[in-house]
Design a protein around this motif. Structure first.
Motif, mmCIF file in Angstrom:
data_model
loop_
_atom_site.group_PDB
_atom_site.id
_atom_site.type_symbol
_atom_site.label_atom_id
_atom_site.label_comp_id
_atom_site.label_asym_id
_atom_site.label_seq_id
_atom_site.Cartn_x
_atom_site.Cartn_y
_atom_site.Cartn_z
ATOM 1 N N LEU A 281 0.801 -1.219 0.000
ATOM 2 C CA LEU A 281 0.000 0.000 0.000
ATOM 3 C C LEU A 281 0.837 1.272 0.000
ATOM 4 O O LEU A 281 0.303 2.368 -0.212
ATOM 5 C CB LEU A 281 -0.912 0.011 1.236
ATOM 6 N N ALA B 86 -0.293 5.224 -1.438
ATOM 7 C CA ALA B 86 -0.674 6.232 -0.450
ATOM 8 C C ALA B 86 -0.028 7.588 -0.733
ATOM 9 O O ALA B 86 -0.517 8.627 -0.285
ATOM 10 C CB ALA B 86 -0.271 5.758 0.952
ATOM 11 N N ALA C 95 -4.935 1.995 -2.103
ATOM 12 C CA ALA C 95 -4.399 3.193 -1.445
ATOM 13 C C ALA C 95 -4.387 4.385 -2.387
ATOM 14 O O ALA C 95 -4.625 5.521 -1.966
ATOM 15 C CB ALA C 95 -2.981 2.901 -0.936
ATOM 16 N N SER D 158 -6.214 7.928 -1.682
ATOM 17 C CA SER D 158 -5.465 9.187 -1.557
ATOM 18 C C SER D 158 -5.872 10.203 -2.616
ATOM 19 O O SER D 158 -5.905 11.404 -2.353
ATOM 20 C CB SER D 158 -3.963 8.900 -1.648
#
Length: 737
Positions: free
Chosen positions: A54, A58, A179, A183
């Motif tokens: 991840l 992110a 992720a 984000s």
């Protein structure tokens, strides 16, 4: 005191200038390190590559919010968070650094791809297109980084290279989808808290339901009940859009990877399951939920955005309609009017309140039935339509109205449909058109029945009249052409050819010419006569064009020419064409004192072939011989069928007797063939007679010499050839070379 007084404000000023960036870097450092610790812990627990990476995804949301030149601190913060987490696990420093740089490159590739397509990302950005760009770039970046990571160091030497690549690639791609999408959405909203405003208690209960059901499904080892997670996940998405998708996928991913690491869940139902296989199944399971959840969330969010824009558009439309000179109405299918623009007063003299009720009585009696049919078709089929009809003014006279109507879903959202109507006064235009039609009525009656295209073009090269015959030629009706320029109707390429003749006609000259053009997929030939249209003072005011299709005449001419010079069966030249082609060859050979080779060919036992297999077989043999002889046509020889089964070959590129004998032998070998006629195979043999000649002689002399050689070949038992060499110049005696 003074030194401390100076240093302290400096530190405060530094923190005051860049507090946001400092906190962002610290957050990215912690986020990168934490996610790295989580993924590495699961990998070490299962002795497999990470099942879900991840960390890289992110970072995407932070990266796309800043100009590219300002993203390097974010990459550095994420890199150091990764390095510290790996250091805690005791991984080798150089390998960890190489992998960290590889992760940074993967993140940068996705960021660059998104920023190139979407320099500025807002809540108005089309989510489906953004998702498509992000997924494609993520797949490419993850594939490159996974391959590079394994080349740097194979984490599992006992595992096949491509198996390791597949596991690492899926882990990175899934992590990027989960992720990265989270984000990006947070970045677009500019404030993650906005995602969770509103029904927080409902969101919490739905998350608890998904968590409980997911945990229960994985605790049941004896039955594969993983499909039961879909309903609560879809419920989260439908009720909470991206917030539900992000949290729901995160919960499913965490429970799935954790269950796979702890040997919990129905994955153990697979026979001889290994830790690597469990990781792969977990990845595939998470990917399946992403494939279902992401398109649904994107569709719902795009639908919400479009509904907001629809409401805004309706407000703008109302403002424009209220201030437009055209009559604008919203009409229910039963005829009731929801809206009438104030322009009805200026256009028809009626107040808005008086025009809100249906008024079919205001339509001219001659137009009522036609308008009713148009409206009925619009309500039945939908779409849009245009009609021109007469409406009664309040003063009693009628105006011609050009109306455009479209059937649309009601913007009120009540599930009904309505008609959006726009009408404008075209009375003056209609009167002009009627006068023009009346003035041309007599001419139209005559010209529409002439088998030629008759047109008038004004000085601006626009068609003002064209008869109905044009539709048979081009498929366009006269109404489609009137008012357009010659260039618009005929196309730019053909217009360049016609321009010269147009200019001559505009200069007062009567012009005849022919040309070709393609219409309805067919190449057609035309003959056109341009006649200047002059007024009483002799000034040109346009031109008349009379165009006749002469394709059939040209085809007949070409066919007659082909039949006159080409053999229909073999496609070779016939005797007449051969005579025409042989004359310049012999003349040139005489002038240059160069040799020529003339060869006669005759199919052996051709009559027997016809008698045994039929004339169709004979024709097939001749056609096959002709096909083989086409090869020598390409080599520069003159080849012809001069009658029956007789062929002749004439060439002037052979310089000596040796080359001539080699050519004749090659020709004889080429023409040995077997022709299939149904189930029968016909062996074809030919006898040949050739003369290699230097000097000046007529074609008849050469044909006679070659015929004598052919006779000797047949006397020798057929299926062979004979060649003689002769030389004869003015002042020399005839004899063998």
């Amino acid at each position: 005191m003074r030194g401390r007084h100076i240093r302290k404000p400096g530190l405060e000023m530094l923190l005051r200038r860049t507090p946001g960036m400092v906190w962002q870097l610290l957050a990215l450092f912690a986020l990168s390190g934490g996610l790295t610790l989580y993924s590495t812990a699961l990998a070490r627990l299962t002795h497999t590559p990470p099942s879900l990476w991840l960390t890289n995804g992110a970072l995407i949301g932070w990266m796309i919010r800043k100009p590219l030149a300002q993203t390097w601190p974010l990459l550095v913060a994420g890199f150091f968070g990764y390095m510290v987490a790996k250091e805690l696990w005791g991984d080798p420093l150089l390998t960890t650094a190489a992998w960290g740089l590889n992760n940074a490159v993967e993140t940068l590739i996705v960021t660059l791809a998104i920023r190139r397509q979407f320099p500025v990302i807002t809540s108005e950005t089309p989510f489906p297109r953004l998702a498509r760009v992000a997924l494609i770039s993520a797949a490419v970046a993850c594939a490159l980084s996974s391959l590079t990571a394994i080349l740097i160091k194979q984490p599992f030497p006992d595992m096949a290279f491509w198996m390791s690549f597949n596991l690492v690639f899926r882990a990175h791609l899934l992590g990027m989808v989960i992720a990265g999408s989270a984000s990006i959405v947070v970045a677009i909203k500019n404030d993650g808290v906005q995602l969770f405003r509103g029904k927080r208690s409902s969101l919490l209960w739905h998350l608890l339901l998904l968590t409980a059901l997911s945990a229960a499904v994985f605790l049941v080892r004896r039955y594969p009940l993983l499909f039961l997670i879909y309903p609560p996940l879809l419920l989260l998405i439908f009720r909470h859009r991206f917030a539900g998708m992000i949290l729901g996928i995160a919960i499913v991913a965490l429970i799935t990877t954790g269950a796979a690491a702890l040997d919990i869940g129905p994955f153990d139902l697979v026979h001889n399951v290994t830790p690597v296989l469990k990781v792969a199944m977990a990845q595939i399971f998470i990917a399946g939920y992403c494939v279902v959840a992401l398109p649904v969330a994107l569709t719902l969010v795009e639908q919400d955005r479009l509904q907001i824009r629809l409401r805004e558009s309706e407000l703008r439309y109302r403002m424009l309609a209220d201030n437009s000179g055209d009559l604008v109405m919203r009409i229910r299918p039963n005829g009731d009017r929801r809206y009438v623009s104030p322009s009805v007063k200026e256009l028809l003299g009626w107040d808005v309140e008086e025009f809100m009720a249906p008024r079919p009585d205001l339509i001219h009696p001659d137009d009522r039935e036609r308008v009713a049919e148009v409206v009925a078709a619009l309500r039945r089929i939908g779409g849009s339509t245009t009609a021109t009809y007469r409406l009664q003014h309040r003063a009693g006279h009628y105006l011609w109205i050009e109306a455009f109507a479209r059937m649309v879903d009601s913007p009120d959202g009540d599930g009904t449909t309505e008609i959006i109507y726009t009408g404008r006064d075209v009375t003056q235009r209609v009167h002009i058109q009627q006068a023009l039609i009346e003035s041309q009525a007599q001419l139209k009656t005559i010209t529409d029945n002439v088998p030629a295209v008759i047109a008038r073009v004004d000085m601006s090269e626009r068609y003002t009249y064209i008869n109905r015959h044009v539709q048979q030629i081009s498929g366009e009706s006269p109404a489609d052409i009137l008012g357009k320029t010659v260039k618009e109707v005929r196309g730019a390429a053909l217009y360049e050819h016609l321009k010269e003749y147009l200019d001559r006609a505009y200069a007062g000259e009567s012009v005849w010419f022919e040309y070709e053009a393609t219409y309805l997929g067919k190449l057609l030939h035309f003959q056109t006569h341009y006649v200047p249209d002059m007024d009483s003072k002799g000034r040109v005011r346009g031109l008349y064009a009379l165009t006749t299709e002469i394709t059939h005449i040209k085809n007949v001419e070409r066919e007659l020419l082909r039949l006159a010079h080409q053999d229909a069966l073999t496609g070779l030249a016939n005797r007449r064409s051969f005579n025409d082609q042989a004359l310049p060859v012999l003349r040139n050979a005489c002038q240059n004192r160069s040799p020529v080779l003339l060869t006669l060919l005759d199919v052996d036992n051709f009559k027997a072939i016809n008698d045994t297999h039929g004339h169709a077989a004979g024709d097939l043999v001749l056609a096959e011989v002709g096909r083989c002889l086409q090869e020598f046509v390409l080599k520069g020889a003159v080849v012809a069928r001069i009658g029956g089964d007789e062929f002749v070959v004439l060439c002037d590129h052979l310089q000596d007797k040796v080359a001539a004998e080699a050519f004749v032998h090659s020709l004889w070998e080429t023409l040995h063939m077997a022709v299939m006629m149904g189930r029968h195979c016909i062996d074809v043999h030919l006898s040949m007679g050739a003369v290699f000649f230097h000097g000046s002689a007529s074609q008849d002399v050469l044909m006679k010499l070659a015929d004598e050689a052919l006779y000797h070949a047949k006397e020798s038992g057929r299926n062979t050839y004979r060649m003689v060499s002769k030389r004869l110049f003015v002042g020399e005696k005839n004899g063998n070379v």
